[in-house]
Motif scaffolding. Sequence first.
Motif, PDB file in Angstrom:
ATOM      1  N   GLY A  46     -21.623 -36.326  19.565  1.00 31.34           N
ATOM      2  CA  GLY A  46     -21.368 -34.828  18.885  1.00 31.34           C
ATOM      3  C   GLY A  46     -20.072 -34.478  19.712  1.00 31.34           C
ATOM      4  O   GLY A  46     -18.859 -35.503  19.473  1.00 31.34           O
ATOM      5  N   LEU A  47     -19.567 -33.555  19.012  1.00 32.63           N
ATOM      6  CA  LEU A  47     -18.292 -32.950  18.967  1.00 32.63           C
ATOM      7  C   LEU A  47     -18.616 -31.324  18.345  1.00 32.63           C
ATOM      8  O   LEU A  47     -19.116 -31.224  18.296  1.00 32.63           O
ATOM      9  CB  LEU A  47     -17.765 -33.134  17.760  1.00 32.63           C
ATOM     10  CG  LEU A  47     -15.954 -33.010  17.737  1.00 32.63           C
ATOM     11  CD1 LEU A  47     -15.244 -33.512  19.189  1.00 32.63           C
ATOM     12  CD2 LEU A  47     -15.404 -33.280  16.580  1.00 32.63           C
ATOM     13  N   ALA A  48     -18.038 -30.617  19.383  1.00 33.32           N
ATOM     14  CA  ALA A  48     -17.801 -28.617  19.756  1.00 33.32           C
ATOM     15  C   ALA A  48     -16.294 -28.045  19.294  1.00 33.32           C
ATOM     16  O   ALA A  48     -16.116 -29.008  19.184  1.00 33.32           O
ATOM     17  CB  ALA A  48     -18.334 -28.285  20.974  1.00 33.32           C
ATOM     18  N   LEU A  56     -15.152 -21.773  18.212  1.00 34.21           N
ATOM     19  CA  LEU A  56     -16.868 -20.887  17.696  1.00 34.21           C
ATOM     20  C   LEU A  56     -17.730 -21.626  18.620  1.00 34.21           C
ATOM     21  O   LEU A  56     -17.728 -22.746  18.423  1.00 34.21           O
ATOM     22  CB  LEU A  56     -16.577 -20.576  16.255  1.00 34.21           C
ATOM     23  CG  LEU A  56     -15.380 -19.951  15.632  1.00 34.21           C
ATOM     24  CD1 LEU A  56     -15.676 -20.744  14.059  1.00 34.21           C
ATOM     25  CD2 LEU A  56     -15.585 -18.830  15.756  1.00 34.21           C
ATOM     26  N   ARG A  57     -18.982 -21.114  18.465  1.00 26.76           N
ATOM     27  CA  ARG A  57     -20.263 -21.706  18.637  1.00 26.76           C
ATOM     28  C   ARG A  57     -20.226 -22.601  17.753  1.00 26.76           C
ATOM     29  O   ARG A  57     -21.733 -22.301  17.332  1.00 26.76           O
ATOM     30  CB  ARG A  57     -21.532 -20.760  19.824  1.00 26.76           C
ATOM     31  CG  ARG A  57     -20.509 -19.812  20.469  1.00 26.76           C
ATOM     32  CD  ARG A  57     -21.266 -18.844  20.622  1.00 26.76           C
ATOM     33  NE  ARG A  57     -22.405 -19.566  21.815  1.00 26.76           N
ATOM     34  CZ  ARG A  57     -22.320 -19.951  23.062  1.00 26.76           C
ATOM     35  NH1 ARG A  57     -21.191 -20.254  24.000  1.00 26.76           N
ATOM     36  NH2 ARG A  57     -23.329 -20.470  23.400  1.00 26.76           N
ATOM     37  N   LEU A  58     -20.455 -24.018  17.649  1.00 26.87           N
ATOM     38  CA  LEU A  58     -20.972 -25.188  16.649  1.00 26.87           C
ATOM     39  C   LEU A  58     -21.026 -26.386  17.189  1.00 26.87           C
ATOM     40  O   LEU A  58     -19.707 -26.251  17.839  1.00 26.87           O
ATOM     41  CB  LEU A  58     -20.281 -24.408  14.816  1.00 26.87           C
ATOM     42  CG  LEU A  58     -19.121 -25.471  14.479  1.00 26.87           C
ATOM     43  CD1 LEU A  58     -19.344 -25.788  13.322  1.00 26.87           C
ATOM     44  CD2 LEU A  58     -18.189 -23.662  15.073  1.00 26.87           C
ATOM     45  N   ASN A  77     -23.877 -21.589  15.945  1.00 26.93           N
ATOM     46  CA  ASN A  77     -24.908 -19.810  17.314  1.00 26.93           C
ATOM     47  C   ASN A  77     -26.400 -20.751  17.961  1.00 26.93           C
ATOM     48  O   ASN A  77     -26.939 -19.995  17.814  1.00 26.93           O
ATOM     49  CB  ASN A  77     -24.892 -18.962  16.283  1.00 26.93           C
ATOM     50  CG  ASN A  77     -23.399 -18.050  16.123  1.00 26.93           C
ATOM     51  OD1 ASN A  77     -22.630 -18.860  16.261  1.00 26.93           O
ATOM     52  ND2 ASN A  77     -23.817 -17.892  14.745  1.00 26.93           N
ATOM     53  N   PRO A  78     -26.106 -21.931  18.604  1.00 22.58           N
ATOM     54  CA  PRO A  78     -27.496 -22.316  19.425  1.00 22.58           C
ATOM     55  C   PRO A  78     -27.958 -21.265  20.154  1.00 22.58           C
ATOM     56  O   PRO A  78     -27.075 -20.809  20.526  1.00 22.58           O
ATOM     57  CB  PRO A  78     -26.483 -23.412  18.722  1.00 22.58           C
ATOM     58  CG  PRO A  78     -25.614 -24.186  19.596  1.00 22.58           C
ATOM     59  CD  PRO A  78     -24.848 -22.519  18.517  1.00 22.58           C
ATOM     60  N   VAL A  79     -28.581 -21.213  20.356  1.00 21.91           N
ATOM     61  CA  VAL A  79     -29.506 -21.610  21.512  1.00 21.91           C
ATOM     62  C   VAL A  79     -30.330 -22.745  22.012  1.00 21.91           C
ATOM     63  O   VAL A  79     -30.584 -23.309  21.081  1.00 21.91           O
ATOM     64  CB  VAL A  79     -30.404 -20.011  21.289  1.00 21.91           C
ATOM     65  CG1 VAL A  79     -31.502 -19.505  22.904  1.00 21.91           C
ATOM     66  CG2 VAL A  79     -30.389 -18.580  20.792  1.00 21.91           C
TER      67      VAL A  79
END
Length: 188
Positions: A46-48, A56-58, A77-79
């Motif tokens: 994984g990598l954010a 940014l939110r991804l 844009n996860p929840v």
Amino acid sequence: MAVLPIRISGDPVLHSPASAVTEFDDELRTLVSDMFETMDAAPGVGLAGPQVGVPLRLFVYGWTDDDDVLHRGVAINPVLWISPAGTEELDEDLEAEGCLSFPGERFPLRRSESAILEAVDLEGQPFQVRADGWLARIFQHEYDHLDGVIYVDRLTHPFGKAAAKASRKNSWGVPGLSWLPGRDHLED
């Protein structure tokens, strides 16, 4: 496509909440493609966005389970909904995780066994993934990055102390440090 430098613990982008993605354009597609290439080169699961200096939110993820099923995608844009974490003693082998922003180190951390990820894809289309086990762990780990949290921030004693010692030994914890997958040394 390009392999991007990965920021190391101490860089401000890793310790601040990320902003929502608002533009779904070619620039975003290129970023996501570069993030997959970077994650695969590292190698990681994984990598954010903040890990490559993009607040940014991804995040991207890619992991093959024990049944040889590939779980790979991008979450924008996860929840994240998680089940309560267990309270039994940590298993130092089965619950150990690492982080590309704290390279070469692994410490055990209690995570929830299951999670539901709700996000949108590159086209802005919503999706949902129900995850258990390691995939749920990956989602929780990457989601934390979007809130400015690195897994070592969550470690309990004595593992938090060992992580702090590793950070000092490697001269991490300061702005501007990164490493480029495919190279043997860290960049500054």
